[in-house]
Write a protein that holds these residues in place. Structure first.
Motif, short mmCIF file in Angstrom:
data_model
loop_
_atom_site.label_atom_id
_atom_site.label_comp_id
_atom_site.label_asym_id
_atom_site.label_seq_id
_atom_site.Cartn_x
_atom_site.Cartn_y
_atom_site.Cartn_z
N TRP A 246 -10.02 2.94 44.86
CA TRP A 246 -9.61 2.61 43.36
C TRP A 246 -9.39 1.08 43.15
N ASN A 247 -9.86 0.36 44.07
CA ASN A 247 -9.93 -1.11 43.73
C ASN A 247 -11.09 -1.41 42.90
N LEU A 248 -10.87 -1.25 41.60
CA LEU A 248 -11.67 -1.28 40.58
C LEU A 248 -12.34 -2.75 40.11
N ASN A 249 -13.90 -2.94 40.07
CA ASN A 249 -14.67 -3.87 39.76
C ASN A 249 -15.11 -3.38 38.18
N ILE A 250 -14.68 -4.16 37.12
CA ILE A 250 -14.90 -3.74 35.69
C ILE A 250 -15.89 -4.73 35.18
N VAL A 251 -17.22 -4.48 35.05
CA VAL A 251 -18.12 -5.45 34.67
C VAL A 251 -18.95 -5.15 33.33
N GLY A 252 -18.96 -6.07 32.39
CA GLY A 252 -19.81 -5.70 31.18
C GLY A 252 -21.05 -6.65 31.19
N ILE A 253 -21.84 -6.04 30.66
CA ILE A 253 -23.40 -6.59 30.77
C ILE A 253 -23.76 -6.68 29.33
N ARG A 254 -23.93 -7.89 28.57
CA ARG A 254 -24.20 -7.89 27.54
C ARG A 254 -25.79 -8.04 27.21
N ASN A 255 -26.39 -7.46 26.18
CA ASN A 255 -27.89 -7.02 26.08
C ASN A 255 -28.26 -8.64 25.79
N ASP B 158 -23.47 -3.95 15.66
CA ASP B 158 -23.47 -2.64 15.30
C ASP B 158 -24.30 -1.67 16.00
N LYS B 159 -24.71 -2.12 17.37
CA LYS B 159 -25.35 -1.52 18.19
C LYS B 159 -24.78 -1.35 19.60
N PHE B 160 -24.56 0.03 20.17
CA PHE B 160 -23.81 0.01 21.16
C PHE B 160 -24.98 -0.01 22.53
N ASP B 161 -25.44 -1.37 22.56
CA ASP B 161 -26.55 -1.56 23.43
C ASP B 161 -26.39 -2.31 24.65
N ASP B 162 -24.78 -2.57 24.87
CA ASP B 162 -24.31 -3.34 26.12
C ASP B 162 -23.90 -2.14 27.21
N THR B 163 -23.51 -2.63 28.35
CA THR B 163 -23.34 -1.58 29.24
C THR B 163 -21.68 -2.23 30.02
N LEU B 164 -20.80 -1.28 30.34
CA LEU B 164 -19.70 -1.24 31.07
C LEU B 164 -19.97 -0.57 32.36
N VAL B 165 -19.93 -1.15 33.56
CA VAL B 165 -19.96 -0.74 34.85
C VAL B 165 -18.70 -0.88 35.43
N TRP C 160 -20.11 2.74 47.97
CA TRP C 160 -19.86 2.18 46.42
C TRP C 160 -20.01 3.40 45.49
N HIS C 161 -18.95 3.35 44.85
CA HIS C 161 -18.96 4.49 43.55
C HIS C 161 -19.10 3.76 42.26
N VAL C 162 -20.31 4.15 41.53
CA VAL C 162 -20.65 3.42 40.38
C VAL C 162 -20.87 4.16 39.20
N SER C 163 -20.44 3.84 37.94
CA SER C 163 -20.36 4.61 36.66
C SER C 163 -20.92 3.39 35.71
N TYR C 164 -21.71 4.03 34.74
CA TYR C 164 -22.34 3.12 33.76
C TYR C 164 -21.86 3.77 32.49
N TYR C 165 -21.66 3.15 31.43
CA TYR C 165 -21.16 3.48 30.05
C TYR C 165 -21.58 2.58 29.06
N PRO C 166 -22.22 3.14 28.00
CA PRO C 166 -22.52 2.45 26.96
C PRO C 166 -21.55 1.88 26.04
N ILE C 167 -21.55 0.52 25.71
CA ILE C 167 -20.53 -0.06 24.96
C ILE C 167 -20.82 -1.22 24.00
N THR C 168 -20.21 -1.67 23.35
CA THR C 168 -20.64 -3.02 22.70
C THR C 168 -19.76 -4.17 23.08
#
Length: 202
Positions: free
Chosen positions: A28-37, A43-50, A59-67
């Protein structure tokens, strides 16, 4: 949503000189990374939080749609006299903690240090990244939840972000916060957020 491989993410983080939290013997030593489109569309949730962490050399990896962008509502009606905040890409070490967002519910909040933002003040509803407007400080650029169903339709409040990083689906946000609570127990209530651009990964 943008979903680069963990190998690509690690390479880009290294190239930029950004810290990667990596403790294979402690989970649980988390890396929190946003990726801007690379296409700036509000008004579009076209970015990503990893969210990724290494445990037992996996490596345990999760991807989430964000803005990562403010909503059109606040672009047209800025809360700040110099304009609506748009988070600058970069790494913000240890500036986030679990706290109440707007005194309503627990989220990852910018409480422990500064971030840098562009200020968009032309009120035309589009995103303007003008380097001359950059400010650095504590602006409450939090990471919080969005709608229940991931769709900002007529049932949802258009005033969802004045510059925060917002999840497209509140169920994903709950999953994300569960990871943060585990990280808090293992490493304390201090988190780093890194914002990349899709162009960095091409």
């Amino acid at each position: 949503m943008i979903a680069p491989s963990i190998e690509k993410l690690l390479t880009v983080m290294d190239q930029k000189g950004y810290r990667v939290y990596n403790t294979p013997t402690i989970d649980w030593n988390l890396n929190i990374v946003g990726i801007r489109n690379k296409s700036l569309v509000p008004d579009k949730f076209d970015d990503t939080l990893v969210v990724f962490h290494n445990f037992l050399n996996h490596w345990h990896v999760s991807y989430y749609p964000i803005t990562t962008d403010p909503s059109i509502y606040y672009l047209k009606k800025p809360l700040h006299p110099k304009g609506t905040a748009i988070l600058l890409e970069g790494q913000y070490k240890g500036v986030y903690e679990i706290d109440k967002h707007n005194n309503k519910y627990y989220a990852l909040c910018q409480r422990l240090g500064d971030v840098s933002v562009y200020r968009d003040n032309d009120k035309n509803g589009t995103l303007e990244l003008n380097p001359a407007t950059i400010q650095t400080g504590k602006f409450g650029i939090n990471i919080h939840k969005g709608p229940k169903n991931g769709n900002w339709g007529i049932d949802n409040n258009p005033a969802y972000s004045a510059g925060c990083q917002v999840f497209a689906d509140s169920r994903h946000f709950k999953e994300f916060m569960d990871k943060c609570y585990n990280g808090q127990k293992a490493f304390g209530n201090k988190f780093t957020y890194t914002l990349l651009n899709q162009k960095d990964l091409e």
